[in-house]
Design a protein around this motif. Structure first.
Motif, PDB file in Angstrom:
ATOM      1  N   GLN A   1       8.973  -9.482   3.711  1.00 19.06           N
ATOM      2  CA  GLN A   1       8.025 -10.192   2.842  1.00 19.06           C
ATOM      3  C   GLN A   1       6.603 -10.164   3.414  1.00 19.06           C
ATOM      4  O   GLN A   1       5.845 -11.132   3.286  1.00 19.06           O
ATOM      5  N   LEU A   2       6.224  -9.036   4.056  1.00 21.10           N
ATOM      6  CA  LEU A   2       4.854  -8.897   4.538  1.00 21.10           C
ATOM      7  C   LEU A   2       3.943  -8.544   3.374  1.00 21.10           C
ATOM      8  O   LEU A   2       4.340  -7.852   2.445  1.00 21.10           O
ATOM      9  N   SER A   3       2.699  -8.996   3.429  1.00 19.71           N
ATOM     10  CA  SER A   3       1.733  -8.663   2.387  1.00 19.71           C
ATOM     11  C   SER A   3       1.279  -7.219   2.574  1.00 19.71           C
ATOM     12  O   SER A   3       1.353  -6.672   3.686  1.00 19.71           O
ATOM     13  N   PRO A   4       0.763  -6.570   1.496  1.00 15.85           N
ATOM     14  CA  PRO A   4       0.239  -5.203   1.637  1.00 15.85           C
ATOM     15  C   PRO A   4      -0.848  -5.119   2.700  1.00 15.85           C
ATOM     16  O   PRO A   4      -0.952  -4.123   3.416  1.00 15.85           O
ATOM     17  N   GLU A   5      -1.679  -6.174   2.803  1.00 15.91           N
ATOM     18  CA  GLU A   5      -2.731  -6.169   3.827  1.00 15.91           C
ATOM     19  C   GLU A   5      -2.118  -6.128   5.227  1.00 15.91           C
ATOM     20  O   GLU A   5      -2.596  -5.397   6.109  1.00 15.91           O
ATOM     21  N   ALA A   6      -1.067  -6.934   5.443  1.00 12.04           N
ATOM     22  CA  ALA A   6      -0.426  -6.973   6.757  1.00 12.04           C
ATOM     23  C   ALA A   6       0.239  -5.638   7.081  1.00 12.04           C
ATOM     24  O   ALA A   6       0.189  -5.164   8.220  1.00 12.04           O
ATOM     25  N   ILE A   7       0.857  -5.020   6.081  1.00 14.79           N
ATOM     26  CA  ILE A   7       1.498  -3.717   6.297  1.00 14.79           C
ATOM     27  C   ILE A   7       0.445  -2.659   6.622  1.00 14.79           C
ATOM     28  O   ILE A   7       0.645  -1.802   7.492  1.00 14.79           O
ATOM     29  N   ALA A   8      -0.698  -2.713   5.926  1.00 12.62           N
ATOM     30  CA  ALA A   8      -1.772  -1.752   6.192  1.00 12.62           C
ATOM     31  C   ALA A   8      -2.271  -1.884   7.629  1.00 12.62           C
ATOM     32  O   ALA A   8      -2.513  -0.881   8.313  1.00 12.62           O
ATOM     33  N   ALA A   9      -2.401  -3.120   8.113  1.00 15.35           N
ATOM     34  CA  ALA A   9      -2.833  -3.331   9.495  1.00 15.35           C
ATOM     35  C   ALA A   9      -1.764  -2.868  10.479  1.00 15.35           C
ATOM     36  O   ALA A   9      -2.069  -2.277  11.519  1.00 15.35           O
ATOM     37  N   LEU A  10      -0.509  -3.100  10.137  1.00 13.04           N
ATOM     38  CA  LEU A  10       0.597  -2.727  11.005  1.00 13.04           C
ATOM     39  C   LEU A  10       0.681  -1.220  11.188  1.00 13.04           C
ATOM     40  O   LEU A  10       0.921  -0.726  12.284  1.00 13.04           O
ATOM     41  N   TYR A  11       0.428  -0.497  10.099  1.00 11.97           N
ATOM     42  CA  TYR A  11       0.532   0.962  10.132  1.00 11.97           C
ATOM     43  C   TYR A  11      -0.811   1.648  10.382  1.00 11.97           C
ATOM     44  O   TYR A  11      -0.879   2.873  10.449  1.00 11.97           O
ATOM     45  N   GLU A  12      -1.873   0.840  10.461  1.00 13.99           N
ATOM     46  CA  GLU A  12      -3.224   1.388  10.614  1.00 13.99           C
ATOM     47  C   GLU A  12      -3.501   2.437   9.530  1.00 13.99           C
ATOM     48  O   GLU A  12      -3.876   3.574   9.797  1.00 13.99           O
ATOM     49  N   MET A  13      -3.314   1.993   8.305  1.00 19.29           N
ATOM     50  CA  MET A  13      -3.484   2.886   7.158  1.00 19.29           C
ATOM     51  C   MET A  13      -4.212   2.128   6.052  1.00 19.29           C
ATOM     52  O   MET A  13      -4.257   0.892   6.069  1.00 19.29           O
ATOM     53  N   PRO A  14      -4.781   2.829   5.085  1.00 16.62           N
ATOM     54  CA  PRO A  14      -5.484   2.161   3.975  1.00 16.62           C
ATOM     55  C   PRO A  14      -4.523   1.329   3.133  1.00 16.62           C
ATOM     56  O   PRO A  14      -3.365   1.705   2.930  1.00 16.62           O
ATOM     57  N   ILE A  15      -5.028   0.212   2.627  1.00 21.40           N
ATOM     58  CA  ILE A  15      -4.189  -0.639   1.795  1.00 21.40           C
ATOM     59  C   ILE A  15      -3.784   0.074   0.517  1.00 21.40           C
ATOM     60  O   ILE A  15      -2.696  -0.131  -0.025  1.00 21.40           O
ATOM     61  N   GLY A  16      -4.660   0.960   0.003  1.00 16.37           N
ATOM     62  CA  GLY A  16      -4.309   1.720  -1.191  1.00 16.37           C
ATOM     63  C   GLY A  16      -3.079   2.585  -0.977  1.00 16.37           C
ATOM     64  O   GLY A  16      -2.255   2.757  -1.874  1.00 16.37           O
ATOM     65  N   SER A  17      -2.943   3.116   0.240  1.00 16.86           N
ATOM     66  CA  SER A  17      -1.772   3.941   0.546  1.00 16.86           C
ATOM     67  C   SER A  17      -0.499   3.106   0.571  1.00 16.86           C
ATOM     68  O   SER A  17       0.579   3.580   0.213  1.00 16.86           O
ATOM     69  N   VAL A  18      -0.622   1.847   1.012  1.00 20.33           N
ATOM     70  CA  VAL A  18       0.547   0.965   1.020  1.00 20.33           C
ATOM     71  C   VAL A  18       1.063   0.766  -0.396  1.00 20.33           C
ATOM     72  O   VAL A  18       2.261   0.876  -0.669  1.00 20.33           O
ATOM     73  N   TYR A  19       0.146   0.483  -1.332  1.00 26.42           N
ATOM     74  CA  TYR A  19       0.549   0.318  -2.733  1.00 26.42           C
ATOM     75  C   TYR A  19       1.208   1.588  -3.256  1.00 26.42           C
ATOM     76  O   TYR A  19       2.207   1.534  -3.979  1.00 26.42           O
ATOM     77  N   THR A  20       0.643   2.739  -2.896  1.00 22.79           N
ATOM     78  CA  THR A  20       1.203   4.008  -3.366  1.00 22.79           C
ATOM     79  C   THR A  20       2.605   4.224  -2.818  1.00 22.79           C
ATOM     80  O   THR A  20       3.515   4.639  -3.538  1.00 22.79           O
ATOM     81  N   TYR A  21       2.797   3.950  -1.523  1.00 27.23           N
ATOM     82  CA  TYR A  21       4.121   4.102  -0.923  1.00 27.23           C
ATOM     83  C   TYR A  21       5.146   3.198  -1.592  1.00 27.23           C
ATOM     84  O   TYR A  21       6.279   3.607  -1.880  1.00 27.23           O
ATOM     85  N   ILE A  22       4.761   1.933  -1.827  1.00 29.57           N
ATOM     86  CA  ILE A  22       5.689   0.996  -2.460  1.00 29.57           C
ATOM     87  C   ILE A  22       6.065   1.473  -3.846  1.00 29.57           C
ATOM     88  O   ILE A  22       7.236   1.459  -4.250  1.00 29.57           O
ATOM     89  N   TYR A  23       5.076   1.925  -4.598  1.00 30.42           N
ATOM     90  CA  TYR A  23       5.308   2.395  -5.967  1.00 30.42           C
ATOM     91  C   TYR A  23       6.247   3.608  -5.971  1.00 30.42           C
ATOM     92  O   TYR A  23       7.215   3.671  -6.726  1.00 30.42           O
ATOM     93  N   ARG A  24       5.975   4.587  -5.104  1.00 37.82           N
ATOM     94  CA  ARG A  24       6.800   5.803  -5.060  1.00 37.82           C
ATOM     95  C   ARG A  24       8.206   5.496  -4.572  1.00 37.82           C
ATOM     96  O   ARG A  24       9.187   6.074  -5.065  1.00 37.82           O
ATOM     97  N   SER A  25       8.328   4.575  -3.608  1.00 36.08           N
ATOM     98  CA  SER A  25       9.653   4.229  -3.093  1.00 36.08           C
ATOM     99  C   SER A  25      10.498   3.571  -4.165  1.00 36.08           C
ATOM    100  O   SER A  25      11.696   3.839  -4.286  1.00 36.08           O
ATOM    101  N   ARG A  26       9.887   2.691  -4.973  1.00 36.81           N
ATOM    102  CA  ARG A  26      10.621   2.073  -6.076  1.00 36.81           C
ATOM    103  C   ARG A  26      11.176   3.138  -7.010  1.00 36.81           C
ATOM    104  O   ARG A  26      12.327   3.069  -7.452  1.00 36.81           O
ATOM    105  N   LYS A  27      10.330   4.108  -7.341  1.00 37.11           N
ATOM    106  CA  LYS A  27      10.749   5.162  -8.256  1.00 37.11           C
ATOM    107  C   LYS A  27      11.916   5.963  -7.667  1.00 37.11           C
ATOM    108  O   LYS A  27      12.906   6.255  -8.351  1.00 37.11           O
ATOM    109  N   LYS A  28      11.808   6.330  -6.396  1.00 38.61           N
ATOM    110  CA  LYS A  28      12.849   7.141  -5.774  1.00 38.61           C
ATOM    111  C   LYS A  28      14.171   6.388  -5.684  1.00 38.61           C
ATOM    112  O   LYS A  28      15.241   6.942  -5.959  1.00 38.61           O
ATOM    113  N   ILE A  29      14.108   5.111  -5.313  1.00 36.73           N
ATOM    114  CA  ILE A  29      15.332   4.313  -5.205  1.00 36.73           C
ATOM    115  C   ILE A  29      15.955   4.120  -6.576  1.00 36.73           C
ATOM    116  O   ILE A  29      17.180   4.146  -6.732  1.00 36.73           O
TER     117      ILE A  29
END
Length: 592
Positions: free
Chosen positions: A189-217
């Motif tokens: 239950q981490l926020s997208p902002e927290a995940i972006a900081a954790l991975y040192e990646m843009p927050i936009g990429s976090v949203y994209t990963y979540i969206y694509r993962s939902r589709k694949k699953i």
């Protein structure tokens, strides 16, 4: 990209000229607090703004987020706009600023860090190897199993074990980084902002990963399900579509009370055709009236205890139902006063579509709350009567489309208000089985009349817990409505008033029709018929004003003369309904 900061698009320059008079009127109404006018502006410009945001970010998922934030800011600061003819350029600048702010945090396609960052950042916090999917799932399953054992519930333990085994099978379709972000968002239950900081990646990429993962699953779930069904049944897999026939349940046009209309259609598919007046009566919808304390928008029509009311309604008709409900997180929720107690849910296909398939494959339609109803409606109750996995759509009714319409699976999954109900079967009640139909109807009529009197005198028992959502119900609702019309400092919502007159005019007429069918005797029946006549006269007053203020989308304002006429009609309607309630109270005394 720099040109977006200084130069408006071609389409924007064309739109920057003075708006049409009707749109400028909507802006001026919205500045005065008319939420319906602002909603109309939102519908007009959402698509264009989303296109701009997507061109700037290159990410459709992020564009949706940006547009939502832009409209929230616009609504909060609309009073600062001095030139209402420049609404669209002003709205564009807000969207552009929101987009630039998101891009400064990092665009969706910049360099990304490896998955091992998560493990190094979490060192010292978790003993488990979160890079190892098997180990992670074992850890989750062990914690869930321990919790279930502490609760002394073997059934719950087995259920959780099966759940994590299914997750184990599905998550293998994701690569390591997708799995890491998916579990961080959904399990931890981490926020997208927290995940972006954790991975040192843009927050936009976090949203994209979540969206694509939902589709694949989602696709993997369908693939696994098809494989299991094929193995178990020795057939070609699960049924891919089912569309039920839509029999006519009434010769009249669809009821404005779409909840009752949808239930009537559901029963007609079961070859249990019910009289519309009976359904309107025993549902108690015909005897309810609720007006917002803030505006003349018609949201009060939808604010009641949905789960209890729907269960009771079907119960009176002799059916058991199962309800699936919830509200999406981080989404503007319509009719919040009705759904604020619903659990917060995630827009996952497996949580909704199998529920729909289950009942339709059994030949049972579902009750559904549709927030994409055709204009002039904003949202309405409807009935889902079909699905098609190949085209990923469901078939459902709509008050403005007699032949029905379709919604995509994504539309259903991302509906901010989730409410579906399916009929499980008929209730088994030996006592009612020994009663004659006349006795059952008489008992239901007495229950309905008791409700009508209680509701009229004391109002609705259900009240929202959110403080700013307050409503006046029963006979006092007339006074609230009249007060809006006679207050020179209040700007009545023209669209809402049209809806209210059309809706409550029909309700009072059905109240009259239902009372005429009550199986009472002698003096109780005479008094009930007098009440029916009084409701009929109240309906005529409301219908007369409905003809003058039709239920349509318009920027036209109510004149002072029309406001006065509406208030006078409401005063007379209240007098007739007050008399009707008096007759019903006397009828109840005779029934006792």
């Amino acid at each position: 990209m720099e040109s977006w900061n200084t130069v408006e698009p071609d389409g924007m320059r064309k739109a920057a000229s003075p708006e049409t008079e009707s749109e400028q009127a909507l802006v001026e109404r919205a500045q005065l607090g008319d939420t319906e006018a602002f909603g109309e502006l939102f519908e007009q410009h959402r698509g264009r703004l989303r296109g701009w945001a997507e061109r700037m970010t290159g990410d459709a998922y992020l564009a949706d987020d940006i547009v939502q934030d832009a409209f929230v800011k616009a609504f909060l600061h609309l009073g600062t706009l001095s030139d209402t003819s420049r609404f669209l350029p002003w709205l564009y600048r807000i969207t552009r600023n929101q987009t630039n702010m998101r891009l400064r945090r990092g665009g969706p396609y910049r360099k990304e860090s490896p998955f091992s960052v998560m493990q190094s950042d979490m060192k010292g916090h978790f003993a488990e190897d979160w890079e190892d999917l098997d180990n992670m799932l074992y850890h989750l399953a062990r914690k869930a199993s321990d919790a279930a054992l502490l609760e002394q519930d073997p059934a719950e333990s087995l259920l959780r074990k099966d759940l994590f085994e299914m997750i184990h099978a599905l998550l293998h379709c994701l690569n390591a980084k997708e799995r890491g972000i998916f579990k961080a968002y959904f399990y931890r239950q981490l926020s997208p902002e927290a995940i972006a900081a954790l991975y040192e990646m843009p927050i936009g990429s976090v949203y994209t990963y979540i969206y694509r993962s939902r589709k694949k699953i989602g696709k993997e779930h369908v693939r696994v399900s098809l494989s299991l069904m094929s193995e178990q049944k020795g057939s070609g897999g699960m049924q891919k579509s089912k569309v039920l026939q839509l029999p006519a349940w009434t010769t009249q046009s669809p009821l404005r009370a779409s909840l009752v209309d949808s239930v009537g259609r559901m029963l007609a598919i079961r070859e249990d055709r019910q009289d519309p007046a009976k359904l309107m009566g025993i549902s108690t919808v015909a005897f309810s009236m609720k007006i917002s304390n803030r505006t003349t928008f018609a949201d009060g029509i939808y604010v009641f205890d949905w789960k209890q009311t729907v269960h009771d309604f079907f119960g009176k008709l002799g059916y058991r139902i199962t309800v699936l409900c919830g509200q999406l997180s981080n989404s503007p929720v319509p009719v919040l006063g009705a759904v604020e107690r619903f659990p917060v849910v995630l827009p996952i296909e497996e949580a909704v579509i199998p529920f729909i398939r289950k009942y339709l494959n059994q030949g049972q339609p579902l009750l559904y709350f549709d927030t994409r109803a055709s204009k002039p409606y904003v949202h309405e109750w409807s009935m889902i009567y079909g699905y098609d996995d190949e085209h990923r759509v469901v078939y459902l009714t709509d008050p403005m489309t007699p032949g029905g319409k379709t919604l995509s699976y994504d539309d259903v999954i991302h509906n901010p208000v989730r409410f579906l109900a399916g009929i499980e079967g008929e209730t088994a009640c030996e006592e009612s089985g020994r009663q004659t139909e006349e006795a059952v109807n008489r008992e239901l009529a007495e229950q309905t009349i008791r409700f009508a009197v209680e509701y009229a005198r004391n109002g609705c028992r259900y009240t929202p817990s959110t403080i700013y959502l307050q409503y006046t119900s029963g006979l006092d609702a007339y006074d609230r409505w009249i007060g809006f019309l006679r207050d020179p400092c209040h700007l009545p919502n023209r669209y809402g008033i049209g809806h209210l007159f059309a809706y409550y005019g029909e309700m009072k007429r059905y109240a009259s029709q239902y009372l005429r069918t009550a199986a009472f005797r002698e003096e109780a029946m005479r008094l009930t018929l007098l009440a029916a006549e009084a409701y009929e006269q109240a309906a005529e007053e409301l219908d007369g004003r409905s003809a003058d203020v039709p239920f349509i989308r318009t920027s036209e304002m109510l004149s002072a003369d029309m406001r006065s006429k509406c208030a006078e009609s409401l005063s007379r309607a209240k007098e007739f309904e007050h008399a009707a309630i008096g007759y019903l109270e006397k009828a109840l005394n005779h029934l006792r």
